[in-house]
Design a protein around this motif. Structure first.
Motif, mmCIF file in Angstrom:
data_model
loop_
_atom_site.group_PDB
_atom_site.id
_atom_site.type_symbol
_atom_site.label_atom_id
_atom_site.label_comp_id
_atom_site.label_asym_id
_atom_site.label_seq_id
_atom_site.Cartn_x
_atom_site.Cartn_y
_atom_site.Cartn_z
ATOM 1 N N VAL A 157 1.060 6.633 -6.981
ATOM 2 C CA VAL A 157 -0.109 7.390 -7.420
ATOM 3 C C VAL A 157 0.016 8.867 -7.061
ATOM 4 C CG1 VAL A 157 -1.607 5.358 -7.336
ATOM 5 C CG2 VAL A 157 -1.486 6.871 -5.360
ATOM 6 N N ALA A 158 0.781 9.179 -6.023
ATOM 7 C CA ALA A 158 0.994 10.592 -5.688
ATOM 8 C C ALA A 158 1.729 11.295 -6.829
ATOM 9 C CB ALA A 158 1.781 10.711 -4.384
ATOM 10 N N LYS A 159 2.693 10.617 -7.446
ATOM 11 C CA LYS A 159 3.420 11.201 -8.573
ATOM 12 C C LYS A 159 2.510 11.333 -9.795
ATOM 13 C CE LYS A 159 7.880 9.374 -7.020
ATOM 14 N NZ LYS A 159 9.000 8.445 -7.296
ATOM 15 N N PRO A 176 9.402 -2.391 3.660
ATOM 16 C CA PRO A 176 8.214 -2.194 4.504
ATOM 17 C C PRO A 176 8.055 -0.732 4.903
ATOM 18 C CG PRO A 176 9.553 -4.044 5.281
ATOM 19 C CD PRO A 176 10.370 -3.331 4.253
ATOM 20 N N ALA A 177 6.826 -0.311 5.055
ATOM 21 C CA ALA A 177 6.566 1.055 5.486
ATOM 22 C C ALA A 177 7.096 1.256 6.904
ATOM 23 C CB ALA A 177 5.066 1.339 5.446
ATOM 24 N N THR A 178 7.561 2.467 7.194
ATOM 25 C CA THR A 178 8.049 2.764 8.544
ATOM 26 C C THR A 178 6.917 2.638 9.543
ATOM 27 O OG1 THR A 178 9.707 4.286 7.666
ATOM 28 C CG2 THR A 178 9.132 4.503 9.997
ATOM 29 N N LEU A 189 0.826 -1.206 0.000
ATOM 30 C CA LEU A 189 0.000 0.000 0.000
ATOM 31 C C LEU A 189 0.865 1.264 0.000
ATOM 32 C CD1 LEU A 189 -2.700 -1.151 2.564
ATOM 33 C CD2 LEU A 189 -2.997 -0.899 0.099
ATOM 34 N N ALA A 190 1.949 1.245 0.764
ATOM 35 C CA ALA A 190 2.828 2.411 0.818
ATOM 36 C C ALA A 190 3.497 2.656 -0.535
ATOM 37 C CB ALA A 190 3.885 2.221 1.903
ATOM 38 N N VAL A 240 -2.910 0.168 -12.315
ATOM 39 C CA VAL A 240 -2.033 0.528 -11.205
ATOM 40 C C VAL A 240 -1.148 -0.644 -10.777
ATOM 41 C CG1 VAL A 240 -1.988 1.219 -8.773
ATOM 42 C CG2 VAL A 240 -3.517 2.378 -10.376
ATOM 43 N N SER A 241 -1.732 -1.828 -10.605
ATOM 44 C CA SER A 241 -0.947 -2.976 -10.123
ATOM 45 C C SER A 241 0.139 -3.363 -11.126
ATOM 46 C CB SER A 241 -1.866 -4.166 -9.858
ATOM 47 O OG SER A 241 -2.791 -3.868 -8.837
#
Length: 481
Positions: free
Chosen positions: A31-33, A355-357, A24-25, A338-339
């Motif tokens: 997607v933010a870009k 992994p996300a922080t 997800l991260a 997206v995937s």
């Protein structure tokens, strides 16, 4: 529950996947870009519901022999049929028609969301997946189509894929002219021809020849019926996809206009090019069509090098909104998978797979002092630091540290009775500790040095944690307004 009660087997439905924090991260980073590029072009966000009336989705599914069979449907309490959205375009057409009087024309929007397809799942083929679309509704000229293609190219550049993609552009009017010239008038046969050409990258010219003719049997023995064209008709279509394009066609004029716009804006053929073999499969496309193709190679299941291929595409669909309004409304847009794009970015090293922080974990050494520990957590959160209190039942420090590792915590806070009486806390920078521990081979030395662990005055706890590199990096990305 009684001991002899049958347990339910935990099963994930076929064709669906769970998304974990690291996935997800990574996708959110991507997607933010994309969103930034879309908004730079003047597109605004729009969100439509997962469910639409089935008639809203229409009969624009890939298999027109059984319209609406590819969607998940249900009836509501007044016996109206509802379906999970199959794509993000049909809901946009409904929204535009429903809000026609209030919307600017042209109307530019982008949508990100899950779509659902009731089709047989397979490797890399899921029944739920995410799309990211951008569309312009109400602009008829080829400049609107050209702008979409340029935005696709800029999006790939923003994602770090410069030099590894090409936006390929064609026009359905050109192919329609070819089919008319060779006497293909039946709509079902036309669609079969389009699907055959669309398989050029996958099956090559000879595979397309078979699909244009009697049909093709794959390696498993499954047979796909062909378009039933005669040899002369097949030859004309193969010539077309090979680059022999007829002149005097309205679609050619539109492609020439788009090519001139690309050139004037500085988009060379290494980024956007005209390609007669591009055919979008859905039947509602009415003019220019385009695809983003990634040009680097990957290995297929046979160990062969193949191009990664398409990660998105779209085109002009001037007839879709007219299902809701009497007049024809021009529209053009494209969709990114997206995937699939995320998979490509991971392969090229342009998408983090780490992994996300996780949160800073405040450990619990004394249950009767839980309020003190909760106060520490509250102070960290108030400072904008992601933090949590260990809520497990164990007071064992080893188990609490293992929990922090599984949470990918950047740091842990430790305070026992000795630390409390001394007015300090122990703060362990887990990343620094892991790095230092890698160079210490003696267990006794490791215990004596306690790498990455610091004694900090209780009043300085927040300021110290804020300076831990992993925490500072997370705070920079997730800065509060």
């Amino acid at each position: 529950m009684a001991k002899n009660s049958a347990l339910i087997e935990p099963r994930l439905p076929r064709g669906f996947v769970d998304s974990e924090p690291a996935d997800l991260a990574a996708v959110e980073e991507m997607v933010a870009k994309i969103r930034h590029v879309y908004e730079r072009y003047g597109f605004d966000p729009l969100q439509t519901p997962f469910l639409e009336y089935t008639e809203t989705l229409g009969k624009f599914l890939p298999d027109t022999d059984r319209p609406n069979a590819g969607v998940f449907s249900m009836q509501d309490d007044d016996e109206q049929w509802l379906s999970l959205r199959y794509d993000l375009t049909a809901p946009l057409a409904r929204y535009f028609a429903q809000n026609y009087q209030d919307l600017p024309k042209p109307f530019r929007s982008y949508r990100q969301g899950w779509v659902f397809r009731n089709e047989k799942p397979g490797p890399g083929r899921f029944r739920q997946f995410m799309q990211f679309d951008a569309d312009t509704v109400g602009a008829a000229g080829p400049e609107a189509d050209a702008e979409i293609c340029m935005m696709m190219a800029d999006t790939m550049d923003a994602l770090g894929l410069a030099g590894k993609y090409v936006v390929r552009v064609n026009n359905r009017k050109v192919l329609d002219g070819v089919l008319q010239a060779i006497g293909v008038a039946d709509e079902g046969q036309k669609l079969t021809v389009l699907r055959a050409i669309d398989k050029l990258d996958k099956f090559g010219p000879e595979g397309v020849r078979l699909l244009l003719g009697e049909g093709r049997k794959d390696e498993s023995g499954d047979f796909t019926a062909g378009a039933g064209l005669d040899p002369a008709q097949i030859a004309a279509v193969i010539d077309y996809v090979g680059g022999k394009v007829p002149s005097g066609n309205e679609g050619i004029a539109e492609l020439d206009a788009m090519a001139a716009l690309f050139a004037s804006a500085g988009y060379g053929e290494d980024r956007i090019r005209i390609d007669p073999s591009v055919v979008r499969g859905l039947e509602y496309y009415t003019g220019p069509v385009f695809e983003i193709e990634l040009t680097f190679t990957v290995q297929n299941e046979k160990g062969q090098d193949v191009l990664f291929g398409s990660v998105g595409g779209g085109g002009r669909y001037d007839g879709l909104v007219s299902r809701f309004r009497n007049e024809e409304t021009p529209a053009t847009g494209f969709s990114i998978g997206v995937s699939r794009l995320a998979s490509a970015l991971k392969l090229t090293g342009n998408l983090s797979s780490r992994p996300a922080t996780g949160p800073v974990v405040v450990t619990v050494m004394e249950k009767d002092r839980i309020a003190d520990y909760q106060k520490m957590v509250a102070e960290l959160r108030a400072a904008g630091i992601r933090a949590e209190l260990f809520l497990g039942s164990s007071k064992n420090m080893g188990k609490q540290m293992k929990y922090a590792d599984k949470r990918n915590a950047p740091a842990v806070i430790i305070q026992g009775s000795d630390e409390r009486e001394a007015g300090i806390v122990q703060i362990k920078d887990l990343a620094e500790g892991a790095e230092a521990a890698a160079s210490i081979t003696d267990n006794a030395a490791w215990k004596a040095e306690r790498p990455g662990q610091y004694s900090v005055p209780r009043g300085d706890m927040v300021d110290f944690v804020r300076q831990i590199p992993a925490v500072a990096a997370w705070m920079e990305v997730n800065a509060r307004p």
